[in-house]
Write an enzyme that holds these catalytic residues in place. Structure first.
Site, PDB file in Angstrom:
ATOM      1  N   ASP A  75      33.809  13.996  27.330  1.00  0.00           N
ATOM      2  CA  ASP A  75      34.914  14.048  28.289  1.00  0.00           C
ATOM      3  C   ASP A  75      34.456  13.650  29.693  1.00  0.00           C
ATOM      4  O   ASP A  75      33.300  13.871  30.059  1.00  0.00           O
ATOM      5  CB  ASP A  75      35.471  15.485  28.298  1.00  0.00           C
ATOM      6  CG  ASP A  75      36.846  15.550  28.939  1.00  0.00           C
ATOM      7  OD1 ASP A  75      37.455  14.486  29.177  1.00  0.00           O
ATOM      8  OD2 ASP A  75      37.313  16.666  29.219  1.00  0.00           O
ATOM      9  N   HIS A 120      34.610   4.326  30.621  1.00  0.00           N
ATOM     10  CA  HIS A 120      34.387   4.284  29.171  1.00  0.00           C
ATOM     11  C   HIS A 120      33.163   3.429  28.835  1.00  0.00           C
ATOM     12  O   HIS A 120      32.400   3.759  27.940  1.00  0.00           O
ATOM     13  CB  HIS A 120      35.631   3.744  28.454  1.00  0.00           C
ATOM     14  CG  HIS A 120      36.831   4.644  28.598  1.00  0.00           C
ATOM     15  ND1 HIS A 120      36.764   6.007  28.396  1.00  0.00           N
ATOM     16  CD2 HIS A 120      38.125   4.383  28.934  1.00  0.00           C
ATOM     17  CE1 HIS A 120      37.966   6.532  28.591  1.00  0.00           C
ATOM     18  NE2 HIS A 120      38.800   5.579  28.937  1.00  0.00           N
ATOM     19  N   LEU A 143      19.724  10.012  10.607  1.00  0.00           N
ATOM     20  CA  LEU A 143      20.926  10.607  11.188  1.00  0.00           C
ATOM     21  C   LEU A 143      22.207  10.041  10.569  1.00  0.00           C
ATOM     22  O   LEU A 143      22.333   8.825  10.410  1.00  0.00           O
ATOM     23  CB  LEU A 143      20.930  10.319  12.698  1.00  0.00           C
ATOM     24  CG  LEU A 143      22.192  10.725  13.473  1.00  0.00           C
ATOM     25  CD1 LEU A 143      22.275  12.242  13.613  1.00  0.00           C
ATOM     26  CD2 LEU A 143      22.215  10.075  14.864  1.00  0.00           C
ATOM     27  N   SER A 190      40.586  21.026  22.176  1.00  0.00           N
ATOM     28  CA  SER A 190      41.412  19.807  22.138  1.00  0.00           C
ATOM     29  C   SER A 190      41.606  19.213  20.741  1.00  0.00           C
ATOM     30  O   SER A 190      41.462  18.005  20.553  1.00  0.00           O
ATOM     31  CB  SER A 190      40.827  18.736  23.070  1.00  0.00           C
ATOM     32  OG  SER A 190      40.801  19.196  24.381  1.00  0.00           O
TER      33      SER A 190
HETATM   34  C1  FPP Z   1      37.223  11.072  27.462  1.00  0.00           C
HETATM   35  O1  FPP Z   1      37.189  10.740  28.814  1.00  0.00           O
HETATM   36  C2  FPP Z   1      36.765   9.996  26.610  1.00  0.00           C
HETATM   37  C3  FPP Z   1      37.527   9.318  25.693  1.00  0.00           C
HETATM   38  C4  FPP Z   1      38.957   9.537  25.514  1.00  0.00           C
HETATM   39  C5  FPP Z   1      36.976   8.302  24.834  1.00  0.00           C
HETATM   40  C6  FPP Z   1      35.519   8.399  24.508  1.00  0.00           C
HETATM   41  C7  FPP Z   1      35.007   7.059  24.627  1.00  0.00           C
HETATM   42  C8  FPP Z   1      33.772   6.713  24.962  1.00  0.00           C
HETATM   43  C9  FPP Z   1      32.641   7.620  25.169  1.00  0.00           C
HETATM   44  C10 FPP Z   1      33.520   5.280  25.178  1.00  0.00           C
HETATM   45  C11 FPP Z   1      32.734   4.669  24.128  1.00  0.00           C
HETATM   46  C12 FPP Z   1      33.354   4.833  22.829  1.00  0.00           C
HETATM   47  C13 FPP Z   1      33.036   4.130  21.802  1.00  0.00           C
HETATM   48  C14 FPP Z   1      33.490   4.628  20.498  1.00  0.00           C
HETATM   49  C15 FPP Z   1      32.223   2.918  21.890  1.00  0.00           C
HETATM   50  P1  FPP Z   1      38.570  10.756  29.607  1.00  0.00           P
HETATM   51  O2  FPP Z   1      39.049   9.367  29.661  1.00  0.00           O
HETATM   52  O3  FPP Z   1      39.504  11.724  28.963  1.00  0.00           O
HETATM   53  O4  FPP Z   1      38.100  11.269  31.000  1.00  0.00           O
HETATM   54  P2  FPP Z   1      38.981  12.079  32.070  1.00  0.00           P
HETATM   55  O5  FPP Z   1      39.361  13.381  31.435  1.00  0.00           O
HETATM   56  O6  FPP Z   1      38.032  12.234  33.215  1.00  0.00           O
HETATM   57  O7  FPP Z   1      40.158  11.202  32.382  1.00  0.00           O
END
Ligand code: FPP
Length: 243
Positions: free
Chosen positions: A14, A31, A125, A190
């Site tokens: 997150d 991301h 893994l 969540s």
């Molecule tokens: C949460 O941060 C993250 C996600 C919804 C997606 C997770 C994705 C990655 C780690 C990127 C790489 C993924 C892959 C599979 C290559 P948020 O956007 O909810 O953050 P915020 O709460 O600060 O808005």
């Protein structure tokens, strides 16, 4: 003190968006930075000998995000998988997925199929990507499958118990997570691994996911090892081996 490594680590990655807005960057930059963290955490778990790592990469609720963010995330996932296949192979990592993969764009589905197939014989893994995943949806789907097996006369409803029910979940065959890490300070599950996390130890890091480093992973594992897991028993029962 339990010196054993967690057999299964689950992570709610997150804070990518917050990381980006703190730097006046678009959310997708967060991301992208998150994908770098993902790479280093996967490599470290493989190096340490952690058997299972489940990452919450895209939830059923994430489909409600702006279309361009979804497209950006799907593109990133596709590129990550293609680019990282060599690293996964070098580190003996087997890729598997949970969630409604059929919801993903066709190109992502086909890349996923290829990488899962290529890495299927790896013995290190197991990297489990949760994609279009929701814990409630997974439980409902398991109940549907069990109901169908009962209707076909293949399953006696009186034989149903929690371990049999687990075999209908998408995580069937994996140990329940021992340690769940969430970054960015949020204290919520969540809709992630609702059934499987009944006795999971939680570690909440204040850092956002792009800032989460190997040292933070080590700290989470050390804290897990310092905890006493009682599974509903008393402390003295645990110390005397459950008697
Ligand atoms: C949460 O941060 C993250 C996600 C919804 C997606 C997770 C994705 C990655 C780690 C990127 C790489 C993924 C892959 C599979 C290559 P948020 O956007 O909810 O953050 P915020 O709460 O600060 O808005």
């Amino acid at each position: 003190m339990n010196q054993e490594l967690p057999r299964h680590i689950a992570i709610i990655m997150d804070g990518n968006g917050r990381w980006a807005s703190a730097r006046n960057l678009p959310r997708i930059a967060g991301h992208r930075a998150g994908a770098e963290t993902l790479r280093s955490v996967v490599e470290e778990c493989a190096r340490l000998g952690v058997p299972y790592l489940t990452l919450f990469a895209f939830s059923t609720e994430n489909w409600g995000r702006p279309k361009d963010e979804i497209a950006g995330l799907m593109g990133l996932l596709d590129r990550y998988l293609k680019k990282e296949t060599t690293t996964l192979m070098k580190n003996n990592v087997r890729l598997v997925t949970i969630g409604r993969i059929a919801d993903l764009p066709g190109n992502v589905q086909s890349t996923l199929r290829k990488v899962c197939e290529t890495s299927s014989a790896n013995t290190g893994l197991t990297l489990n990507l949760a994609l279009s995943y929701g814990g409630r949806e997974d439980i409902v789907e398991a109940a549907r499958k069990a109901g169908k097996a009962i209707a076909r006369g293949e399953l006696d409803p009186d034989a149903m118990d929690s371990s049999l029910f687990s075999t209908f979940l998408s995580t069937a065959g994996m140990p329940d997570p021992d340690l769940m890490i969430r970054t960015s300070g949020e204290m919520r599950l969540s809709n992630f691994l609702l059934w499987e996390s009944a006795y999971t130890e939680f570690f909440v890091a204040r850092k956002t996911w792009p800032d989460f480093g190997i040292q933070d992973l080590h700290e989470a594992i050390r804290e897990f090892q310092a905890r006493e897991r009682r599974f509903g028993l008393t402390s003295s029962q645990v110390r005397s081996g459950g008697k």
